[in-house]
Design a protein around this motif. Structure first.
Motif, PDB file in Angstrom:
ATOM      1  N   LEU A   1       0.825  -1.216   0.000  1.00 20.96           N
ATOM      2  CA  LEU A   1       0.000   0.000   0.000  1.00 20.96           C
ATOM      3  C   LEU A   1       0.859   1.267   0.000  1.00 20.96           C
ATOM      4  O   LEU A   1       0.575   2.216  -0.736  1.00 20.96           O
ATOM      5  N   ALA A   2       1.927   1.276   0.787  1.00 26.00           N
ATOM      6  CA  ALA A   2       2.762   2.490   0.910  1.00 26.00           C
ATOM      7  C   ALA A   2       3.294   2.932  -0.455  1.00 26.00           C
ATOM      8  O   ALA A   2       3.340   4.129  -0.757  1.00 26.00           O
ATOM      9  N   ASP A   3       3.686   1.960  -1.298  1.00 25.28           N
ATOM     10  CA  ASP A   3       4.209   2.309  -2.633  1.00 25.28           C
ATOM     11  C   ASP A   3       3.110   2.925  -3.501  1.00 25.28           C
ATOM     12  O   ASP A   3       3.350   3.880  -4.248  1.00 25.28           O
ATOM     13  N   GLY A   4       1.905   2.379  -3.393  1.00 30.07           N
ATOM     14  CA  GLY A   4       0.771   2.928  -4.152  1.00 30.07           C
ATOM     15  C   GLY A   4       0.443   4.341  -3.704  1.00 30.07           C
ATOM     16  O   GLY A   4       0.185   5.226  -4.534  1.00 30.07           O
ATOM     17  N   LEU A   5       0.502   4.569  -2.399  1.00 26.49           N
ATOM     18  CA  LEU A   5       0.180   5.899  -1.866  1.00 26.49           C
ATOM     19  C   LEU A   5       1.245   6.924  -2.247  1.00 26.49           C
ATOM     20  O   LEU A   5       0.936   8.082  -2.540  1.00 26.49           O
ATOM     21  N   THR A   6       2.498   6.489  -2.267  1.00 24.80           N
ATOM     22  CA  THR A   6       3.588   7.388  -2.690  1.00 24.80           C
ATOM     23  C   THR A   6       3.346   7.845  -4.127  1.00 24.80           C
ATOM     24  O   THR A   6       3.494   9.026  -4.461  1.00 24.80           O
ATOM     25  N   TYR A   7       2.942   6.892  -4.976  1.00 26.29           N
ATOM     26  CA  TYR A   7       2.649   7.220  -6.380  1.00 26.29           C
ATOM     27  C   TYR A   7       1.520   8.258  -6.470  1.00 26.29           C
ATOM     28  O   TYR A   7       1.627   9.233  -7.228  1.00 26.29           O
ATOM     29  N   LEU A   8       0.460   8.070  -5.696  1.00 28.00           N
ATOM     30  CA  LEU A   8      -0.665   9.015  -5.739  1.00 28.00           C
ATOM     31  C   LEU A   8      -0.213  10.417  -5.342  1.00 28.00           C
ATOM     32  O   LEU A   8      -0.599  11.411  -5.959  1.00 28.00           O
ATOM     33  N   LYS A   9       0.627  10.466  -4.302  1.00 28.41           N
ATOM     34  CA  LYS A   9       1.163  11.767  -3.863  1.00 28.41           C
ATOM     35  C   LYS A   9       1.958  12.431  -4.981  1.00 28.41           C
ATOM     36  O   LYS A   9       1.842  13.628  -5.222  1.00 28.41           O
TER      37      LYS A   9
ATOM     38  N   GLU B   1      -6.380   4.957 -15.637  1.00 27.21           N
ATOM     39  CA  GLU B   1      -4.919   4.680 -15.660  1.00 27.21           C
ATOM     40  C   GLU B   1      -4.289   4.983 -14.304  1.00 27.21           C
ATOM     41  O   GLU B   1      -3.402   4.266 -13.843  1.00 27.21           O
ATOM     42  N   LEU B   2      -4.743   6.054 -13.686  1.00 26.74           N
ATOM     43  CA  LEU B   2      -4.229   6.434 -12.373  1.00 26.74           C
ATOM     44  C   LEU B   2      -4.476   5.304 -11.355  1.00 26.74           C
ATOM     45  O   LEU B   2      -3.584   4.901 -10.612  1.00 26.74           O
ATOM     46  N   VAL B   3      -5.702   4.783 -11.365  1.00 27.03           N
ATOM     47  CA  VAL B   3      -6.045   3.707 -10.426  1.00 27.03           C
ATOM     48  C   VAL B   3      -5.326   2.409 -10.812  1.00 27.03           C
ATOM     49  O   VAL B   3      -4.876   1.652  -9.957  1.00 27.03           O
ATOM     50  N   GLN B   4      -5.201   2.179 -12.114  1.00 25.07           N
ATOM     51  CA  GLN B   4      -4.472   0.994 -12.601  1.00 25.07           C
ATOM     52  C   GLN B   4      -3.031   1.002 -12.067  1.00 25.07           C
ATOM     53  O   GLN B   4      -2.535  -0.005 -11.544  1.00 25.07           O
ATOM     54  N   ASN B   5      -2.372   2.144 -12.164  1.00 30.66           N
ATOM     55  CA  ASN B   5      -0.985   2.250 -11.690  1.00 30.66           C
ATOM     56  C   ASN B   5      -0.904   2.101 -10.174  1.00 30.66           C
ATOM     57  O   ASN B   5       0.041   1.506  -9.646  1.00 30.66           O
ATOM     58  N   PHE B   6      -1.902   2.653  -9.486  1.00 29.70           N
ATOM     59  CA  PHE B   6      -1.945   2.510  -8.019  1.00 29.70           C
ATOM     60  C   PHE B   6      -1.972   1.031  -7.636  1.00 29.70           C
ATOM     61  O   PHE B   6      -1.184   0.568  -6.805  1.00 29.70           O
ATOM     62  N   TYR B   7      -2.877   0.257  -8.259  1.00 28.19           N
ATOM     63  CA  TYR B   7      -2.974  -1.173  -7.924  1.00 28.19           C
ATOM     64  C   TYR B   7      -1.709  -1.929  -8.327  1.00 28.19           C
ATOM     65  O   TYR B   7      -1.259  -2.822  -7.606  1.00 28.19           O
ATOM     66  N   PHE B   8      -1.158  -1.564  -9.465  1.00 30.19           N
ATOM     67  CA  PHE B   8       0.062  -2.231  -9.941  1.00 30.19           C
ATOM     68  C   PHE B   8       1.177  -2.093  -8.894  1.00 30.19           C
ATOM     69  O   PHE B   8       1.861  -3.057  -8.556  1.00 30.19           O
ATOM     70  N   LEU B   9       1.323  -0.878  -8.352  1.00 25.28           N
ATOM     71  CA  LEU B   9       2.394  -0.619  -7.382  1.00 25.28           C
ATOM     72  C   LEU B   9       2.055  -1.128  -5.986  1.00 25.28           C
ATOM     73  O   LEU B   9       2.942  -1.504  -5.217  1.00 25.28           O
ATOM     74  N   ALA B  10       0.776  -1.148  -5.639  1.00 27.38           N
ATOM     75  CA  ALA B  10       0.379  -1.539  -4.283  1.00 27.38           C
ATOM     76  C   ALA B  10       0.211  -3.055  -4.139  1.00 27.38           C
ATOM     77  O   ALA B  10       0.184  -3.575  -3.028  1.00 27.38           O
ATOM     78  N   GLN B  11       0.119  -3.754  -5.272  1.00 28.89           N
ATOM     79  CA  GLN B  11      -0.050  -5.213  -5.214  1.00 28.89           C
ATOM     80  C   GLN B  11       1.172  -5.964  -5.740  1.00 28.89           C
ATOM     81  O   GLN B  11       1.510  -7.028  -5.249  1.00 28.89           O
ATOM     82  N   LYS B  12       1.816  -5.386  -6.750  1.00 26.65           N
ATOM     83  CA  LYS B  12       3.010  -5.984  -7.384  1.00 26.65           C
ATOM     84  C   LYS B  12       2.791  -7.453  -7.763  1.00 26.65           C
ATOM     85  O   LYS B  12       3.671  -8.305  -7.570  1.00 26.65           O
TER      86      LYS B  12
END
Length: 277
Positions: free
Chosen positions: A71-79, A191-202
């Motif tokens: 989750l932390a990686d996904g949140l960093t991306y959103l920021k 795309e924004l949400v897609q990238n969030f899940y990609f980074l938060a789930q790996k």
């Protein structure tokens, strides 16, 4: 008259319009506000209430999203993308709010008969269809696979999703909430949400199945209808449609007795978010 239409017909509709002021409010206030309205409308002290709200760049996460392994990686991306993030107190998964997304809430009193969950969804679906009836485009309610926050009441035209509906129930009040992607690119939001899940789930296996997002299945109403719609255009359609459903429709705010309730519910969701982050 079918049951959904019956629900839309209220003797009185109070409308709280935060489609402009919401841009300066903390998005958590919106969820505190709908909980407040559920409680006050449910108790019978205030009339059925419709609320419109727009927030600046915010990703609203569902509780399941907070269990993502990275989750932390996904949140960093959103920021990095200049998005705030919050966790809402109702079900569902991540959705995008920005200045091109109009959120509408219909808050009904759950009287003696009770409002079954599909009746609430159906009422919102019918209202949206009436709002855009002059375009003669068929709006469908069914799950759109590959969209963010998929559900059986995704609203779409030609298989492209532009809206999702959720519900919240508190103390005999029912809030039926919809986000409408009014303008700009629906696929860019996806795309924004897609990238969030990609980074938060790996790619890790998880007990809960998160959506595999395909940005091409999401568009805004402006894209789908081939016209340039503004939030205020859609607000006008909303008010006109709702006016036909009541003897009295008036613009209002929270009443004096609702403010203490609001403070309580707002505080509750702040604390909940502090616990998650």
């Amino acid at each position: 008259m079918d049951e959904a239409q019956e629900l839309l017909y209220q003797k009185e509709w109070r409308v709280i319009d935060q489609s402009v002021t919401g841009l300066h409010l903390d998005p958590l206030q919106s969820f505190g506000m709908d909980d407040t309205l559920c409680a006050s409308v449910g108790s019978g002290t205030t009339p059925a209430t419709a609320r419109a709200w727009v927030h600046h760049n915010t990703i609203v996460l569902g509780i399941q999203d907070t269990r993502l392994p990275y989750l932390a990686d996904g949140l960093t991306y959103l920021k990095e993308q200049n998005y705030h993030y919050i966790v809402r107190n109702s079900g569902g998964l991540a959705v995008v709010l920005d200045e091109g997304v109009l959120n509408l809430s219909l808050i009904f009193p759950e009287k003696e008969k009770g409002i079954d969950i599909n009746r609430g969804y159906e009422a919102m679906f019918q209202l949206i269809k009436e709002m855009f009836a002059d375009f003669h485009q068929e709006i469908e309610a069914r799950e759109i696979e590959g969209s963010y926050c998929p559900g059986s009441y995704d609203l779409s035209i030609d298989g492209k999703k532009f809206a999702g509906i959720s519900q919240r129930r508190i103390r005999n009040g029912v809030a039926v909430q919809i986000y409408l992607c009014v303008k700009d690119s629906g696929s860019k939001r996806a795309e924004l949400v897609q990238n969030f899940y990609f980074l938060a789930q790996k790619g890790e296996e998880t007990k809960f199945k998160y959506p595999f997002i395909n940005p091409s299945v999401m568009e805004s109403l402006s894209e789908l209808l081939g016209v340039s719609l503004s939030i205020q255009d859609v607000m006008l359609r909303f008010l006109q449609a709702l006016q036909k459903k009541s003897e009295t429709l008036y613009m209002g705010q929270l009443m004096d007795q609702e403010w203490p309730l609001f403070e309580e519910y707002y505080q509750r969701i702040i604390e909940r978010n502090e616990k998650f982050f």
